[in-house]
Design a protein around this motif. Structure first.
Motif, PDB file in Angstrom:
ATOM      1  N   ALA A 235      15.087 -28.154   5.621  1.00  0.00           N
ATOM      2  CA  ALA A 235      15.796 -29.271   6.260  1.00  0.00           C
ATOM      3  C   ALA A 235      15.174 -29.558   7.627  1.00  0.00           C
ATOM      4  O   ALA A 235      14.931 -30.715   7.993  1.00  0.00           O
ATOM      5  N   SER A 236      14.901 -28.492   8.395  1.00  0.00           N
ATOM      6  CA  SER A 236      14.316 -28.686   9.732  1.00  0.00           C
ATOM      7  C   SER A 236      12.887 -29.205   9.642  1.00  0.00           C
ATOM      8  O   SER A 236      12.453 -30.012  10.479  1.00  0.00           O
ATOM      9  N   LYS A 237      12.151 -28.724   8.636  1.00  0.00           N
ATOM     10  CA  LYS A 237      10.777 -29.231   8.473  1.00  0.00           C
ATOM     11  C   LYS A 237      10.801 -30.729   8.230  1.00  0.00           C
ATOM     12  O   LYS A 237       9.981 -31.484   8.759  1.00  0.00           O
TER      13      LYS A 237
ATOM     14  N   GLY B   5      17.752 -36.627   9.648  1.00  0.00           N
ATOM     15  CA  GLY B   5      18.358 -35.656   8.731  1.00  0.00           C
ATOM     16  C   GLY B   5      19.289 -34.633   9.367  1.00  0.00           C
ATOM     17  O   GLY B   5      19.803 -33.758   8.679  1.00  0.00           O
ATOM     18  N   HIS B   6      19.501 -34.700  10.691  1.00  0.00           N
ATOM     19  CA  HIS B   6      20.398 -33.721  11.329  1.00  0.00           C
ATOM     20  C   HIS B   6      21.842 -33.979  10.916  1.00  0.00           C
ATOM     21  O   HIS B   6      22.273 -35.122  10.877  1.00  0.00           O
ATOM     22  N   PRO B   7      22.617 -32.905  10.592  1.00  0.00           N
ATOM     23  CA  PRO B   7      24.015 -33.154  10.187  1.00  0.00           C
ATOM     24  C   PRO B   7      24.873 -33.681  11.339  1.00  0.00           C
ATOM     25  O   PRO B   7      24.551 -33.479  12.510  1.00  0.00           O
ATOM     26  N   ARG B   8      25.937 -34.346  10.973  1.00  0.00           N
ATOM     27  CA  ARG B   8      26.971 -34.760  11.916  1.00  0.00           C
ATOM     28  C   ARG B   8      27.536 -33.515  12.580  1.00  0.00           C
ATOM     29  O   ARG B   8      27.526 -32.440  12.001  1.00  0.00           O
ATOM     30  N   MET B   9      28.042 -33.642  13.820  1.00  0.00           N
ATOM     31  CA  MET B   9      28.515 -32.460  14.526  1.00  0.00           C
ATOM     32  C   MET B   9      29.975 -32.596  14.967  1.00  0.00           C
ATOM     33  O   MET B   9      30.254 -32.797  16.148  1.00  0.00           O
ATOM     34  N   PRO B  10      30.909 -32.486  14.036  1.00  0.00           N
ATOM     35  CA  PRO B  10      32.315 -32.533  14.445  1.00  0.00           C
ATOM     36  C   PRO B  10      32.652 -31.271  15.226  1.00  0.00           C
ATOM     37  O   PRO B  10      32.081 -30.218  14.968  1.00  0.00           O
TER      38      PRO B  10
ATOM     39  N   PRO C  30       5.315 -31.685  15.686  1.00  0.00           N
ATOM     40  CA  PRO C  30       4.452 -30.758  14.941  1.00  0.00           C
ATOM     41  C   PRO C  30       5.284 -29.772  14.110  1.00  0.00           C
ATOM     42  O   PRO C  30       4.965 -29.465  12.970  1.00  0.00           O
ATOM     43  N   ASN C  31       6.356 -29.239  14.691  1.00  0.00           N
ATOM     44  CA  ASN C  31       7.296 -28.399  13.950  1.00  0.00           C
ATOM     45  C   ASN C  31       8.603 -28.325  14.728  1.00  0.00           C
ATOM     46  O   ASN C  31       8.676 -28.760  15.879  1.00  0.00           O
ATOM     47  N   ALA C  32       9.627 -27.757  14.113  1.00  0.00           N
ATOM     48  CA  ALA C  32      10.930 -27.700  14.782  1.00  0.00           C
ATOM     49  C   ALA C  32      11.078 -26.449  15.644  1.00  0.00           C
ATOM     50  O   ALA C  32      11.691 -26.487  16.714  1.00  0.00           O
ATOM     51  N   HIS C  33      10.475 -25.324  15.207  1.00  0.00           N
ATOM     52  CA  HIS C  33      10.751 -24.058  15.898  1.00  0.00           C
ATOM     53  C   HIS C  33      10.024 -23.907  17.226  1.00  0.00           C
ATOM     54  O   HIS C  33      10.223 -22.933  17.936  1.00  0.00           O
ATOM     55  N   GLU C  34       9.163 -24.882  17.558  1.00  0.00           N
ATOM     56  CA  GLU C  34       8.556 -24.857  18.891  1.00  0.00           C
ATOM     57  C   GLU C  34       8.931 -26.092  19.700  1.00  0.00           C
ATOM     58  O   GLU C  34       8.478 -26.258  20.827  1.00  0.00           O
ATOM     59  N   ALA C  35       9.762 -26.937  19.126  1.00  0.00           N
ATOM     60  CA  ALA C  35      10.149 -28.170  19.833  1.00  0.00           C
ATOM     61  C   ALA C  35      11.308 -27.877  20.780  1.00  0.00           C
ATOM     62  O   ALA C  35      12.340 -27.345  20.366  1.00  0.00           O
TER      63      ALA C  35
END
Ligand code: HEC
Ligand code: HEC
Ligand code: HEC
Ligand code: HEC
Length: 458
Positions: free
Chosen positions: A98-100, A204-209, A109-114
């Motif tokens: 999902a994060s990719k 693609g990030h989920p909603r955050m209730p 470039p990627n999520a884990h270094e952003a």
């Protein structure tokens, strides 16, 4: 436009919360008010060095496999966090598919270094505040909530310090509901520095209730509120926690709406402040109806106002005139949305002037039995008047009812039989909000009507 499944993200924690409420009957969520503690600098912004989870996880510290019997704290906090708490996996999430996809859609470039992702999915303090043992991959770690440990670890291990002394040495006062609201919402709603935009949601990030009392209860508890806890820390009831959470949530939203860096995307307003389901629902499910508190007609996007409705109910019980002012200023805010982001910011500033002093006031507030009952009736009345036809408002109202009923039961304002009667009907409300794609306002209103009838019985 039908993106229901992507916009959702509720049922999981709602179901967990429901399970808790039914199984244990009481929630772990009762906490203290430690004076002015709400003013404490957030762990992520303070200047203390962070030592990493390893320094908390020793087997004689917080890394025991099972709770210690003769200790004031459980001492297996690490195991609970590591095995049950999604915060421990928040960094690993950035490596999943999902994060990719989100990163790719955003051109990262990627999520884990952003930085934008790490700021909420890890304890991303600046490099000069990381000790040798610190690991970013620990995710939302102990110190992300409890504060960089460099000054308090020593006095804390030696056992000479009390909680106030730990706090003075940089420990964050997580037991204080106002301080906690600010901490949790810094990631669950965002701040000026880290923020999930509609663009990120679109990627693609989920909603955050979020609701403070519910989320406190659903985070797997690594502490136990017993006599010795009460002796060390003050304890607040779920209604207070809920009320403070609503006030801080409204303030956080208004901060965003008045921030020129966050309240627009190009020539468009920032859609993340609007009610997701106003735009995102299947066209076969036509459900618009007029709502008194917005004054808006059909076919216009509405600002997400669930927290504003809840706060207005709370304020109206304490001071009706102030509730009326909130209602007028919220209507003005809704009306401003077709006049551009400047007009929205101006209307948001007006409302913020009303809301800001309320936060300190609610932090001191104790709700007695008649007030809790009035809050319960207030939440139900707005529902029966069809204020919660929007999904997010129904979701907030359901969590509010749970918090209020739990507090009433725990304070002895309602007996077991009455609590059970409420609970049976509350189940219908939970069912109605379980899936946003399937939400039908009529079912929800029917559940609230039934609850109102239980409330009217003696
Ligand atoms: C540093 C940022 C950060 C802070 C501070 C934070 N959270 Fe979270 N929280 C997250 C992230 C990120 C996730 C999602 C983790 C994942 O699944 O990858 C999360 C997930 C959760 C979940 C699970 C939600 C679900 O849908 O299952 C709960 C409950 C929760 N947080 C409660 C809290 C509470 C209560 C506080 C305050 C005491 C808090 N959080 C503070 C970042 C944070
Ligand atoms: C303002 C804080 C914040 C930022 C910025 C943020 N997130 Fe999140 N993220 C959260 C929270 C909080 C949750 C949990 C939502 C919930 O379930 O209640 C979450 C959930 C997720 C989930 C779903 C996790 C699950 O277990 O289902 C993914 C995937 C995700 N985030 C990826 C990202 C990526 C990739 C970025 C960077 C582009 C990012 N996030 C930026 C706070 C943030
Ligand atoms: C998402 C935020 C968050 C994270 C991450 C977190 N905690 Fe907590 N912690 C809390 C909250 C909220 C409380 C309850 C309020 C309080 O007592 O301060 C708490 C309470 C505690 C207590 C107090 C128990 C008592 O009886 O006084 C200890 C000890 C503790 N946490 C240790 C840890 C350790 C060790 C870790 C990491 C393995 C950790 N926490 C991770 C939020 C968090
Ligand atoms: C004013 C209307 C409006 C509001 C309010 C709105 N969106 Fe959107 N959203 C759109 C539009 C337009 C698109 C682009 C549609 C497309 O690409 O097919 C979109 C796209 C999306 C997508 C990607 C859809 C896809 O098919 O990949 C997601 C996910 C999303 N929005 C989530 C949200 C969330 C969560 C909220 C609330 C916080 C929200 N939206 C609020 C109009 C809106």
């Amino acid at each position: 436009m039908n993106v229901g499944t992507k916009v959702s993200g509720t049922s999981r924690f709602l179901r967990q919360y429901r399970g808790l409420l039914l199984a244990v009957g009481t929630l772990a969520a009762v906490f203290g008010l430690a004076g002015s503690a709400g003013a404490q600098t957030l762990p992520q912004n303070a200047s203390d060095i962070h030592l990493g989870v390893g320094s908390c996880a020793g087997s004689t510290c917080h890394g025991a496999v099972t709770p210690w019997r003769n200790s004031t704290v459980l001492q297996n906090e690490y195991v609970t966090w590591q095995t049950k708490d999604t915060h421990a996996k928040a960094y690993a999430t950035l490596l999943n598919d999902a994060s990719k996809r989100i990163a790719k859609n955003l051109g990262l470039p990627n999520a884990h270094e952003a930085k934008i992702c790490l700021d909420c999915h890890a304890n991303n303090v600046s490099s000069n505040l990381r000790s040798k043992t610190f690991q970013l991959s620990d995710g939302v770690s102990c110190e992300a909530c409890h504060g960089g440990a460099v000054r308090w670890l020593g006095i804390h291990i030696s056992g000479v310090a009390n909680h106030a002394q730990n706090v003075a040495a940089g420990m964050y006062p997580t037991e204080d509901p106002l301080a906690r609201a600010k901490l949790c919402m810094s990631c669950h709603m965002g701040t000026a520095d880290k923020f999930v935009t509609h663009k990120i949601m679109g990627a693609g990030h989920p909603r955050m209730p979020f609701e403070l009392d519910t989320f406190t209860a659903t985070q797997p508890a690594h502490y136990r509120i017993d006599d010795d806890y009460r002796a060390r820390k003050k304890v607040a009831d779920p209604v207070t926690t809920w009320a403070i959470g609503q006030a801080v949530a409204v303030q956080t939203t208004l901060d965003g709406l008045t921030d020129p860096k966050r309240n627009r995307q190009g020539i468009f307003p920032e859609l993340v402040f609007f009610d997701c389901h106003a735009c995102h629902h299947p066209m076969s499910n036509v459900r618009w109806e007029a709502r008194a508190s917005t004054g808006l007609g059909p076919g216009v996007p509405r600002l997400a106002d669930a927290n504003m409705i809840m706060l207005r109910i709370i304020v109206s019980q304490l001071e009706p005139a102030l509730g009326q002012r909130m209602l007028e200023q919220s209507r003005a805010l809704h009306a401003s949305t077709d006049q551009g982001t400047e007009a929205v910011a101006a209307a948001a500033r007006n409302l913020r002037e009303t809301v800001t002093p309320l936060i300190a006031r609610l932090a001191q507030q104790r709700f007695d039995a008649p007030q809790m009952n009035a809050l319960l009736r207030g939440v139900l009345r707005e529902g029966v008047n069809r204020e919660y036809v929007d999904y997010a408002a129904a979701e907030q109202a359901t969590m509010a009812l749970s918090a209020i009923l739990t507090a009433m039961r725990r304070a002895g304002h309602i007996d077991e039989a009455k609590f059970k009667a409420y609970n049976e009907v509350l189940d219908r409300a939970y069912k109605a909000v379980e899936k946003d794609e399937e939400f039908r306002p009529a079912n929800f209103v029917a559940a609230l009507n039934a609850l109102d009838q239980v409330a009217s019985r003696n």
